[in-house]
Every structure is written in C-alpha cells, then in structure tokens.
Design a protein around this motif. Sequence first.
Motif, mmCIF file in Angstrom:
data_model
loop_
_atom_site.group_PDB
_atom_site.id
_atom_site.type_symbol
_atom_site.label_atom_id
_atom_site.label_comp_id
_atom_site.label_asym_id
_atom_site.label_seq_id
_atom_site.Cartn_x
_atom_site.Cartn_y
_atom_site.Cartn_z
ATOM 1 N N LYS B 56 75.725 -13.628 43.503
ATOM 2 C CA LYS B 56 75.138 -13.638 44.839
ATOM 3 C C LYS B 56 75.416 -15.015 45.423
ATOM 4 O O LYS B 56 75.014 -16.025 44.850
ATOM 5 C CB LYS B 56 73.630 -13.394 44.725
ATOM 6 C CG LYS B 56 72.896 -13.349 46.035
ATOM 7 C CD LYS B 56 71.405 -13.169 45.774
ATOM 8 C CE LYS B 56 70.612 -13.412 47.030
ATOM 9 N NZ LYS B 56 69.187 -13.534 46.762
ATOM 10 N N ALA B 60 71.571 -16.763 52.539
ATOM 11 C CA ALA B 60 72.087 -16.421 53.862
ATOM 12 C C ALA B 60 73.235 -15.415 53.775
ATOM 13 O O ALA B 60 73.372 -14.548 54.620
ATOM 14 C CB ALA B 60 72.566 -17.692 54.563
ATOM 15 N N ASP B 61 74.058 -15.548 52.746
ATOM 16 C CA ASP B 61 75.219 -14.658 52.614
ATOM 17 C C ASP B 61 75.232 -14.097 51.198
ATOM 18 O O ASP B 61 75.833 -14.670 50.291
ATOM 19 C CB ASP B 61 76.490 -15.474 52.886
ATOM 20 C CG ASP B 61 77.731 -14.606 52.804
ATOM 21 O OD1 ASP B 61 77.579 -13.373 52.703
ATOM 22 O OD2 ASP B 61 78.838 -15.161 52.820
ATOM 23 N N ARG B 63 76.673 -11.863 49.578
ATOM 24 C CA ARG B 63 77.820 -11.203 48.954
ATOM 25 C C ARG B 63 78.255 -11.972 47.713
ATOM 26 O O ARG B 63 78.215 -13.213 47.688
ATOM 27 C CB ARG B 63 78.997 -11.167 49.943
ATOM 28 C CG ARG B 63 78.800 -10.171 51.061
ATOM 29 C CD ARG B 63 79.935 -10.269 52.047
ATOM 30 N NE ARG B 63 80.037 -11.598 52.631
ATOM 31 C CZ ARG B 63 81.091 -12.030 53.316
ATOM 32 N NH1 ARG B 63 82.125 -11.254 53.489
ATOM 33 N NH2 ARG B 63 81.107 -13.237 53.837
#
Lengths: 181, 349
Positions: B56, B60-61, B63
């Motif tokens: 992870k 915030a992001d 992906r």
Amino acid sequence: MSIEAISLSGRKKLVSNKEMTFWERMYIVAIVKGLMITIQHLFTRKVTIQYPEQVREMSPVYRGQHMLKRDEQGRENCTACGLCALSCPAEAITMKAEERKPDEKHLYREEKYASIYEINMLRCIFCGLCEEACPKDAIYLTTSKVLVASSYDREDFIYGKDKLVMPLDIAMQNAQLKNTN
Amino acid sequence: MKVTIDGQEIEVEAGTTILQAARMIGGESVPPAMCYYSKLKGSGGKCRCCLVEVAKGSEADPRPMPKLMASCVTGCMDGMEVNSKSSDRVKEARESVTEFLLINHPLDCPVCDQAGECDLQDLSFEHGKAKSRFIEEKRTFEPENIGPNIQLHMNRCILCYRCVMVADQLTDNRVHGVMDRGDHSNISTCISKAIDNEFSGNMIDVCPVGALTDKTFRFKSRVWFNKPYDAHRECTTPGCCGKTTVWMFGDEIQRVTGRKDIYHEVEEFICNECRFDHKDPADWVIEGPREFDKDSVINQNNYTQKLDTVQIATEEGILKGREQDRKKISMPAIPLDKEEEDNFKHGNL
C-alpha cells in the motif's frame, strides 16, 4: 493419572518382604525355574566366535586413524580453514596457516596451507565430524585397525603432519589407479 | 508518519527510508543490505538485496507499487504497508539476487579471511541455493598490490562502492576507484598507486565480502578462534576516536577493527595507526569482551556466556523426585508412620 502411578520404564515393581510360604521355602520350584532358563540358553545363538580362525566383519562406518589427503598430483588438500577444529567436539585439533610461496605450488593445492596441523589423540573420540566438516576433502578417517599406538609419553599422542599426511607413494598409487580407470 | 512492516507498526519521521524503519523495529523483517551503509552518505541502491514489496503506497494513494522497491533508497510515506520477509515475491527476488551475486564470487571461503563475518556468507546461508546453475567460467582478475596494509582480492568483489565512498568521505584524496565498465569493472588504484591515507584502513571494515582484507592479519587465524575485546587508547590522530575491537589469540593481538554493530556497520571510524601499528596489548586499555549475536560463529567454543536453565514441565516430579521423597533419603530424620511400617514389614500386596 498421578505421577506416583506412572511407570516411566514400564518395569515398576513394588517390593515387599512378605514371609514365604512352606512351598516357597523348599525352593524346588525356584530351582526348576532357574534350570529352565539355563537350558534355554543352550539352544540360542552363540555370542562368541572362534577368533583366530574366524574374524568379525568390520562395520561399514568404522573410523580409524586420521589421514590428511593428497590429490593425484601429490599436493596437500588441506587449506587450514579451521572447520575441522571448529566442529571437533573434543577440541582435539589445532592448526596454523601459512601462505604458499610461488615455488611451493607443487606441494600445496591452495593459496593457504597448514604449516602446523596437530591432533591430540588423547582427546580425539573418533566421531568423524572433522571428515564431515572438511570442505576440501582433506581429512579422512581411515579403516586402519591401529587407532593410536601405545606409548609411555604424552607427547607421543600429539600427532603432527609427519604422522597424519598421506605418504607420497600412496598418492602416486591413487593417481595410477585413476589413470587406468 | 505511520508505517507497517510485516504487520508491525512504527512511527517514523519524514525522510526515513523503509530500511531504517525496519531496523528500528529490528528482528527478522530487517532486509539484508550489502551496499547500504548508514554511516556513508549516498550509499545504497546498488546490490538489490534489500528489495521489499510495498502493498500500500500511502494513505493518500493506497495503490500498491507495481515492482519490488529497494528499501534502502525508498522513503516512507504515511500509512505505507510493506511486506519484507512475509512476502513470497520478496523471498524469490532475494534468492535470485543472491544467485547473481554468487555467479562471479569464487568459492574460496576456506581460504578467505573474511569467512565468519562475511555479509555475503550470511546472505547465501539464508537465501542461497545449494547448487550453482552457472556452468561458464568465473570472471577472474590479476592480483594487484595496493600497499603494505590492505590486501585486494578483486575476484571476491561485488562492486558495492562502499570503499570508494569511504575514500571520498573520510580521506581528502581518493586514489582508487572502479575502473572499466560492465563485466570488466574492477576496483583498482590509478596506475597501481599505493593507498596510504590515514583513514584508508576503514575500507577493510566496510567491505561486505573479503575483497579488502587486513594484510597484517592475513592467514593468521580464523575469526572464530580469536577472542574479541572492546579496547581503547589515546589516539593523537585528528578524527580518530581510538575505540576499537581487538581480536586476541592468547596474549597476542592479531587484529584491530572498528566496533561493529549487529548490521556489521562500525560505530566510529578508526585511523590506520590504531588499526595496523599497535599490536602490543600494553598499548590498549581492555574494556571487556565484545558481544556478538547468539548465532554468530564468533561465539563458537565460547563458554563465558550465561546459559539459561531449561525448564521441563515435569521436572518437578520426575527429574528431581517428589519433595516428600527427597526428604525421606534421610531415614532417621523422618521415621515411617505406623501404617507404612506395617506395610514395609509384612508386604503391601
């Protein structure tokens, strides 16, 4: 189950000094029982052998005296890496390493060699862990029947390279054998 | 910032790399590192041993990162989740990296002086394969003399650049570096100049393999036969702390090195005078034995460690006997009571 009732060996027996009955005091039953055991043994396999005529078979994992091997060109395999001394449970092995000089290339296989290699035969337990640990196939436990020659002096039991290194003629024989095969 | 490595959470400051965060946690999830050295600026990112999986990216992001990341040069992000030892992909990648590092590495551990404290040995012990698939001939170099104190074995080098960084950051005049390119690249001095700077000996300590070793210790002993002690002396060289580890064999000091921590990084750099010129025990103030990991080969045949008594669950009743029985060994002290005496005399069957 309580700890008192457990019999770890399976042979737990309670002892007593109970008084013997009349028949038991006659000992006839006991004597006959004992004789039966003796007679039984007449028909079992004998554990002894007729030594000079018969010789016992050696165990395939028999481990006799050590030998420091040479390769086919007569060079010593040992590079004094110290793994035999490290693995030795009796701490019987000591060694000192030295660098090979350019004109000694026919004597030692690797860049480093053991200038002193000693096994204290009073300590050695012939477990074969040194042979197991050796990365260079240098130390071997032979099938020689003499483990350690007897002596009166303790110094005689510290075997140096003079006693341990494989004699040159055996190395030459090995090379010949390899060439013929 | 909060980072999770192998399920273990830790709060770190911004700018911390994943490897540093893992080292703060410690234990088995710390990735191995061959080129990264926390005391050298700009080190890391070359050997690819410390690859980790970022499951992870951040809060915030979230992906995941598509490829495995080199943890020593990847900064932490808030809410990052990292898999190190727990990921099969990472394990496979480390095995492959180890195999690549060993392609040209000679199999001369029995001769090498670094054996026993070698990072590559540790790495291949944990991630290596028993057999090599490489059938071609290994790359070899002509031996080169780089001065009276340091022995260079170019065949063993894995090109981690640590020694180049030592020369850049500790000494004012670097005379060695990496020559040529690709498969031919090798550590060498420019036109065979001797390395004689006062801090050049630290190249030996930072070298993860046996490419740079101490010439004064060459073939003297194996590291596990020496007894390491912490020692210090008043060193007059500017910049040298004088705190070292001396490796003794009997009353003889065979080698002096910096004090290395559990990641084999020296705590402080030492000068060549301390390292090479003071082999007399009278020169040193011995502080006490240097401690190593329990599993280190340096602890072999060392019986000074305190061992814990093994506790067996049934020990109370079986190994030592019951409390009342142990007392009964002294018969007159505890006489049998009436019932027991009857049993003893007339049998209890």
